[in-house]
Design an enzyme around this catalytic site. Sequence first.
Site, mmCIF file in Angstrom:
data_model
loop_
_atom_site.group_PDB
_atom_site.id
_atom_site.type_symbol
_atom_site.label_atom_id
_atom_site.label_comp_id
_atom_site.label_asym_id
_atom_site.label_seq_id
_atom_site.Cartn_x
_atom_site.Cartn_y
_atom_site.Cartn_z
ATOM 1 N N THR A 7 30.580 47.058 41.088
ATOM 2 C CA THR A 7 31.975 46.970 40.640
ATOM 3 C C THR A 7 32.432 48.312 40.102
ATOM 4 O OG1 THR A 7 33.526 45.899 39.118
ATOM 5 C CG2 THR A 7 31.287 46.150 38.332
ATOM 6 N N SER A 8 33.731 48.577 40.255
ATOM 7 C CA SER A 8 34.268 49.789 39.642
ATOM 8 C C SER A 8 35.265 49.411 38.546
ATOM 9 C CB SER A 8 34.908 50.689 40.704
ATOM 10 O OG SER A 8 35.704 49.924 41.570
ATOM 11 N N ASN A 9 35.262 48.126 38.172
ATOM 12 C CA ASN A 9 36.146 47.663 37.093
ATOM 13 C C ASN A 9 35.419 47.867 35.754
ATOM 14 O OD1 ASN A 9 37.170 45.832 35.076
ATOM 15 N ND2 ASN A 9 38.343 44.809 36.684
ATOM 16 N N ASP A 70 33.194 38.682 41.706
ATOM 17 C CA ASP A 70 34.564 38.561 42.181
ATOM 18 C C ASP A 70 35.214 37.472 41.348
ATOM 19 O OD1 ASP A 70 36.415 39.736 44.220
ATOM 20 O OD2 ASP A 70 36.822 37.605 44.454
ATOM 21 N N PHE A 152 40.495 42.584 28.907
ATOM 22 C CA PHE A 152 41.166 43.372 29.945
ATOM 23 C C PHE A 152 41.981 42.407 30.803
ATOM 24 C CE2 PHE A 152 38.599 42.315 33.739
ATOM 25 C CZ PHE A 152 37.469 41.767 33.149
ATOM 26 N N GLY A 153 42.634 42.958 31.807
ATOM 27 C CA GLY A 153 43.350 42.118 32.781
ATOM 28 C C GLY A 153 44.339 41.165 32.121
HETATM 29 P P1 ITT Z 1 35.773 45.204 41.605
HETATM 30 O O1 ITT Z 1 36.212 44.560 42.891
HETATM 31 O O2 ITT Z 1 35.421 46.656 41.761
HETATM 32 O O3 ITT Z 1 34.694 44.425 40.917
HETATM 33 P P2 ITT Z 1 38.378 44.378 40.699
HETATM 34 O O4 ITT Z 1 39.134 44.535 39.412
HETATM 35 O O5 ITT Z 1 39.106 44.741 41.963
HETATM 36 O O6 ITT Z 1 37.014 45.202 40.577
HETATM 37 P P3 ITT Z 1 38.289 41.592 41.496
HETATM 38 O O7 ITT Z 1 38.715 41.848 42.890
HETATM 39 O O8 ITT Z 1 37.180 40.612 41.240
HETATM 40 O O9 ITT Z 1 37.819 42.917 40.771
HETATM 41 O O10 ITT Z 1 39.574 41.157 40.672
HETATM 42 C C1 ITT Z 1 39.428 40.584 39.413
HETATM 43 C C2 ITT Z 1 40.762 40.624 38.695
HETATM 44 O O11 ITT Z 1 40.937 39.361 38.019
HETATM 45 C C3 ITT Z 1 40.730 41.692 37.601
HETATM 46 O O12 ITT Z 1 41.273 42.906 38.070
HETATM 47 C C4 ITT Z 1 41.561 41.046 36.518
HETATM 48 O O13 ITT Z 1 42.905 41.292 36.784
HETATM 49 C C5 ITT Z 1 41.285 39.549 36.687
HETATM 50 N N1 ITT Z 1 40.171 39.122 35.826
HETATM 51 C C6 ITT Z 1 38.924 38.721 36.213
HETATM 52 N N2 ITT Z 1 38.168 38.425 35.146
HETATM 53 C C7 ITT Z 1 38.929 38.661 34.071
HETATM 54 C C8 ITT Z 1 38.703 38.581 32.690
HETATM 55 O O14 ITT Z 1 37.517 38.221 32.191
HETATM 56 N N3 ITT Z 1 39.704 38.886 31.871
HETATM 57 C C9 ITT Z 1 40.891 39.256 32.359
HETATM 58 N N4 ITT Z 1 41.200 39.405 33.644
HETATM 59 C C10 ITT Z 1 40.217 39.100 34.509
#
Ligand code: ITT
Length: 200
Positions: A7-9, A70, A152-153
Site C-alpha cells: 500500500t502507498s496509503n 483494499d 484519515f479518509g
Molecule cells: P492503496 O491502494 O495504495 O492501499 P488507497 O487509499 O488507494 O491505497 P483503497 O483503494 O483501498 O486504498 O481505498 C481505500 C479508501 O477508503 C481510502 O483512501 C479511504 O478514503 C477509505 N478508507 C478505508 N479505510 C479507512 C479508514 O480506516 N478510515 C477512513 N477512511 C478509510
Amino acid sequence: MKIVLATSNKGKVREIKELLHDREVFAYTDLMEGFEIVEDGDTFKENALIKARAVYRALGDENAVVIADDSGISVDVLDGAPGIYSARYAGEGCSDKDNLNKLTEAVESAGFESSPAHYTAAIAIVSKEGESCVHGWMHGEVSVVPRGENGFGYDPVFTPKGYTQTLGELDRELKAEISHRSKGLHLAKILIDQIKTQRG
Ligand code: ITT
C-alpha cells in the site's frame, strides 16, 4: 519473516504497523520505488489480491509475505456508494478531503443529514505458500458535519455503532480495537502464523 505491505496509503501503513507491532513489517515503498497498480476488480477481495500479487511479483523476494488492504466505506442512503471506489470518489488524484466533501454533499443531496454506513477491509496475503483473503467490517453512521482530526479518509464523518464521537474525535487506540482493518488483520495474523509454522 518479512511482512511487506502493498500500500502507498500512509494512514493504512501507520495503522497496520501498529496492529502488527510484534512483527517485522515494511511498506513496499521502503524497499523499492512505488508503482501504479490498476485496481480493476469488482470487489474489495479482487482488488486486495491484485495489489498483493503485483507487489509480490515486483519484489522478487520469494520469502516475502505480502499483505494488501483494499477498503472503503458504503453508505446506505447512497445505495452502498462509494464502496470499492472510496479512494477515487471525487475523481482520480483527488485528496481525502475532496472525497469527504463529495460524500457529505451526496448525503445532503439525497435529503439526509446522516445515514447508516459501514467500512469494509479485505486483507489479501500472498506468499510462496499461496494466496488468501479475509475481511473485517465496522458498522456505524455517517453524518454531513465532519468532526475531529484523528484517523484519515472518511473518519471525521463516521461514528461507530455504540459511540457518540466520530473516528476523527476518538483515540486511535480505540479505532485499533474496533476497526474493519483490525478485525481483518486479526484473522490475517492467524494465516501468517500458519505460514511461519509451515516454514519452521
Ligand atoms: P492503496 O491502494 O495504495 O492501499 P488507497 O487509499 O488507494 O491505497 P483503497 O483503494 O483501498 O486504498 O481505498 C481505500 C479508501 O477508503 C481510502 O483512501 C479511504 O478514503 C477509505 N478508507 C478505508 N479505510 C479507512 C479508514 O480506516 N478510515 C477512513 N477512511 C478509510
